[in-house]
Design an enzyme around this catalytic site. Structure first.
Site: not given
Ligand code: GLN
Length: 529
Positions: A17, A186, A379, A503, A505
């Protein structure tokens, strides 16, 4: 379209990757428009149902596709946004061939692996690459040559070799050079794996040899002789300190030039921003220690986008990052253990599912809130910071998310009844890009420099709007919203207390860190000055 096919031999986990992403980055640096496709020969339709324990992080794309984490590497290295169609799996291919068969599209023929499955694979590769608007498409075939599962895919790319012009397709094979007890390099495993590839009708143009140490000239010549590739097409992919150095390592050995001449491409412009970013990474000084308190802490691959985002932010802030992955169950067992956070500059609580370790995460959040330790919640990390605040500051005893306690008297996190804009793809989750409107004058606005943002989501539960007013009255504000969905919380009184339902990230890039990560890093660094 130019195609570069990347296969792997000897064993899995050699970094195909990263090789694919690095080759792509180097071609992009020469002015080309590059895209990438990952083939996963498993029967799952996508990675959405796979456990991070087994398979590493589930990466989420803008269109809500839940895909293999390698697509995250492609997006970060190529600074692009891909779609779910860029991840081909055996499940997807068979599903579409079988539904075509049910619709009678094969006109009474016997439906077979060759040509029907292989045609479906080739069609998809060609359509996805054309649609992306790129001029070069990298295709990484997951698994190891010789696996039963990957056979139809290897056969499909073999046919493509026949069908495409010689100057439009190149093959890279990634293998392993081992060291024996005397530390001699090797090449036998590499020779065997190339032999196996040839038996399938595939002839590598380039061999990328992973090795603990740089390949010796002698090793290079041997591989060249036995595997029938020119010496300059044997690339030493020795261990490096950081994956971001891999593109430079390959560039310095002339791989980009070699591939461009094979594919009859020329350099149209030169971009050295990657190199400069790696330089900044090496000159970073201020040491920052962050505790990431989560569930799959023994497997860093499960949070790869988070550790990459922290790295992006650290590079831009001139910081040298040390992230420790702490299992929150440790705090469940011994609540006093949260004092360990005193040794850190900040706390990050990532996303997660399921019950284990939740109370421990809540204790860690409380400690960060009460002790003015910079906090970033993602989240589930945001949901738990709302639960913590509701319990301890608003005084709602027993407040919880209905994910963890269905009978809680105060369901501050719940499944909202009206989920009409949820894209249904087998899961009942809210996935992919959604907008958030930010509050004027908030930290969120300051961080993003905008009042409207788009970020990626993957969740089922949300803040219950019935509790918003009571929580805001006590000093936690909801500074980002999508209609009645709460997207961001912050505590203005705190040094840095910021969490998001989305998220961030998944949109962070080397050289262009995600705004919340950058702000988190800035606040940790300021704490040191
Ligand atoms: N478990 C939580 C939800 O379903 C948070 C999900 C997560 O952190 N990606 O909302």
């Amino acid at each position: 379209m130019k195609y570069i096919i990347v296969t792997g031999g000897v064993m899995s986990g050699l970094g195909k990757g990263i090789t694919t992403a690095s080759v792509g980055r180097n071609l992009k640096n020469r002015g080309h428009n590059v895209t990438a496709i990952k083939i996963d020969p498993y029967i799952n339709i996508d990675a959405g149902t796979m456990s991070p324990f087994q398979h590493g992080e589930v990466y989420v794309l803008k269109d809500g596709g839940e895909v293999d984490l390698d697509l995250g590497n492609y997006e970060r290295f190529l600074d692009t946004e891909l779609t779910r169609d860029h991840n081909l799996t055996t499940g997807k291919i068979y599903q579409s061939v079988i539904s075509k068969e049910r619709r009678g599209e094969y006109l009474g023929k016997t439906v077979q692996i060759i040509p029907h499955i292989t045609n479906e694979i080739k069609d998809r590769i060609r359509k996805v690459s054309a649609k992306s608007g790129a001029d070069i498409c990298l295709i990484e075939v997951g698994g190891t040559v010789g696996d039963i599962e990957s056979m139809p895919f290897l056969e499909a790319v073999r046919q493509m070799h026949r069908e495409e012009a010689e100057e439009d397709i190149a093959f890279i094979h990634v293998t392993l050079v081992t060291l024996d007890a005397q530390k001699d390099q090797k090449t036998k495993p590499t020779q065997h794996s190339v032999k196996e590839l040839r038996e399938l009708g595939l002839y590598p143009d380039v061999i990328v040899a992973r090795c603990k140490e740089p390949l010796l000239d002698d090793t290079r010549s041997k591989i060249s002789l036995f595997c029938d590739v020119p010496v300059e097409a044997v690339i030493s992919a020795h261990d490096s300190d950081d994956i971001y150095e891999v593109p430079l390592l390959m560039e310095n050995q002339g791989l980009t030039e070699y591939l461009m001449s094979k594919l009859n491409l020329s350099t149209t412009s030169m971009d050295d921003s990657w190199e400069k970013m790696v330089d900044r990474m090496h000159t970073a000084k201020t040491e920052i220690k962050v505790a990431v308190v989560g569930k799959y802490t023994h497997l860093e691959d499960s949070y790869i986008s988070i550790s990459e985002s922290l790295k992006h932010a650290a590079i831009e802030c001139g910081c040298c990052l040390k992230a420790d992955w702490v299992n929150s169950e440790k705090f469940d067992e011994d609540p006093n253990a949260v004092k360990m956070l005193d040794d850190y500059d900040g706390l990050l609580i990532p996303g997660g599912f399921g019950e284990r370790g939740v109370e421990g995460k809540i204790l860690a959040i409380r400690y960060a809130r009460e002790n003015n330790i910079p906090f970033l919640g993602l989240c589930l990390g945001m949901q738990l910071s709302v639960v913590e605040f509701a319990r301890d500051v608003v005084g709602l005893d027993g407040a919880n998310s209905t994910e963890f306690d269905e009978n809680t008297p105060y369901p501050v996190i719940d499944i909202l009844p009206e989920q009409e804009d949820v894209v249904d793809m087998g899961a009942t989750m809210r996935l992919g890009d959604y907008e958030a409107v930010l509050r004027e004058g908030s930290l969120a606005e300051k961080i993003y420099g905008s009042l409207s943002i788009v970020e990626r989501h993957r969740h089922r539960y949300e803040v219950n709007p019935n509790f918003v007013e009571r929580i805001e009255n006590k000093g936690m504000i909801f500074s980002g919203k999508n209609k009645n969905r709460m997207e961001i919380i912050e505590i203005p009184e705190h040094r840095f207390f910021f969490a998001s339902q989305f998220h961030p990230e998944f949109r962070s890039r080397p050289g262009n860190p995600s705004p919340p990560f950058k702000a988190f890093m800035d606040s940790m660094r300021e704490g040191k000055e």
